[in-house]
Design a protein around this motif. Sequence first.
Motif, short mmCIF file in Angstrom:
data_model
loop_
_atom_site.label_atom_id
_atom_site.label_comp_id
_atom_site.label_asym_id
_atom_site.label_seq_id
_atom_site.Cartn_x
_atom_site.Cartn_y
_atom_site.Cartn_z
N LEU A 32 -21.81 -0.75 -11.16
CA LEU A 32 -20.68 -0.01 -11.99
C LEU A 32 -19.71 0.40 -11.25
O LEU A 32 -18.44 0.37 -11.54
CB LEU A 32 -21.52 1.22 -12.76
N GLY A 35 -16.37 -1.54 -10.89
CA GLY A 35 -15.66 -1.83 -11.88
C GLY A 35 -14.98 -0.67 -12.35
O GLY A 35 -14.37 -0.91 -13.64
N VAL A 185 -23.28 -3.31 -16.96
CA VAL A 185 -22.37 -3.89 -17.96
C VAL A 185 -22.32 -2.87 -19.33
O VAL A 185 -21.40 -2.57 -19.71
CB VAL A 185 -23.05 -5.32 -18.33
N ARG A 186 -23.40 -2.34 -19.59
CA ARG A 186 -23.48 -1.42 -20.80
C ARG A 186 -22.71 -0.13 -20.66
O ARG A 186 -21.89 0.14 -21.36
CB ARG A 186 -24.84 -1.30 -21.40
N HIS A 188 -20.53 0.24 -18.63
CA HIS A 188 -18.80 -0.04 -18.16
C HIS A 188 -18.36 -0.67 -19.45
O HIS A 188 -17.09 0.05 -19.57
CB HIS A 188 -18.77 -1.49 -17.63
N ALA A 189 -18.93 -0.99 -20.34
CA ALA A 189 -18.42 -1.40 -21.81
C ALA A 189 -17.99 0.06 -22.52
O ALA A 189 -17.12 0.12 -23.14
CB ALA A 189 -19.36 -2.30 -22.58
N ALA A 192 -15.09 1.60 -20.52
CA ALA A 192 -13.68 0.78 -20.98
C ALA A 192 -13.39 1.20 -22.56
O ALA A 192 -12.30 1.39 -22.55
CB ALA A 192 -14.04 -0.57 -20.80
N ALA A 197 -12.63 3.01 -17.82
CA ALA A 197 -12.99 2.23 -16.81
C ALA A 197 -11.90 0.99 -16.66
O ALA A 197 -11.50 0.62 -17.92
CB ALA A 197 -14.36 1.43 -17.00
N THR A 200 -12.64 -4.50 -13.29
CA THR A 200 -13.43 -5.81 -13.99
C THR A 200 -14.99 -5.39 -13.95
O THR A 200 -15.42 -4.77 -13.32
CB THR A 200 -13.26 -6.83 -12.85
N ALA A 201 -15.31 -5.78 -15.40
CA ALA A 201 -16.84 -5.49 -15.58
C ALA A 201 -17.73 -6.21 -14.79
O ALA A 201 -17.38 -7.43 -14.24
CB ALA A 201 -17.15 -5.81 -17.05
N SER A 203 -20.84 -8.37 -13.54
CA SER A 203 -21.19 -9.85 -14.20
C SER A 203 -22.60 -9.41 -14.62
O SER A 203 -23.56 -8.94 -13.57
CB SER A 203 -21.22 -10.75 -12.93
#
Length: 283
Positions: A32, A35, A185-186, A188-189, A192, A197, A200-201, A203
Amino acid sequence: MRRARFVALGDSLTEGVGDPAGDGWRGWAALLARGLGEESVEFTNLAVSGAQTRDVLERQLPAGLALRPDVVSVVVGVNDTLRCTFDIHAVAARLDTVYAAFAEQGAVLLTACLPDPGAMLGLPGALARPLARRQRAVNTVVHALSERYGAVHLHAAEGAWLTDRAMWSADRLHPGERGHRQLAVRFHALLAEAGLATGTAPSPEPEHPAPTTSASLWWLATAGTGWVARRCTDLLPQLLGLAADEMRHRARGTSARLDLRASAAVSAALAALSATEPQPDAA
């Protein structure tokens, strides 16, 4: 102007167990961190395998506050449920102190609720239900305190990822690389979406092939089983007693009393915290 700082507190999940990197672990928090911003973020992982809320409060909190993070994650509690000393009042008080300290510094706080270890380990119902009740209690406290302190909270205690074996390491308690990436990923979402954030998220796809079955079994036999045993040894006598109590209540059709008792304990723990909050001056 200094770089943004992200500090991670917690236990083996945040330490990165299940996501190997070189001679150590990487994990969701490190993924995390990459990103969080368009420029590199200064990342410090203070999480330690086996940590309980007491360890986070007494050892990790002072070190974390000294770093004055812009973003801080506090994900802990499962190890508390695996101890004979489990006390939801103490867990709630410790988490409240930790969250409040970082909120006072102005840090963005990340929290998560987690699945119960009994279900993940596939324990029989009479053994799994007491652990599930404990984890639900911890999650309820985390939900309430996350709302109180405006944390970015990830609901990780439910969803298809729990039953997807590709997400988990051989011990069934720690995510594998794919699972750690899913958490990153979750988070970061959520960040964002809140405008917190800008990088870039991460991968969702692993960089490394999944461990072979033989390698996973070898790790479980040489390290994973010992990891579980060290954290559950003092719990076992108590857990057997809890299981016996569980079976007695089921035989009498009074299992709901155990749930009500646990809910009442959580409510009392949260009420005690509310009672200690500074009250506004009367008009």
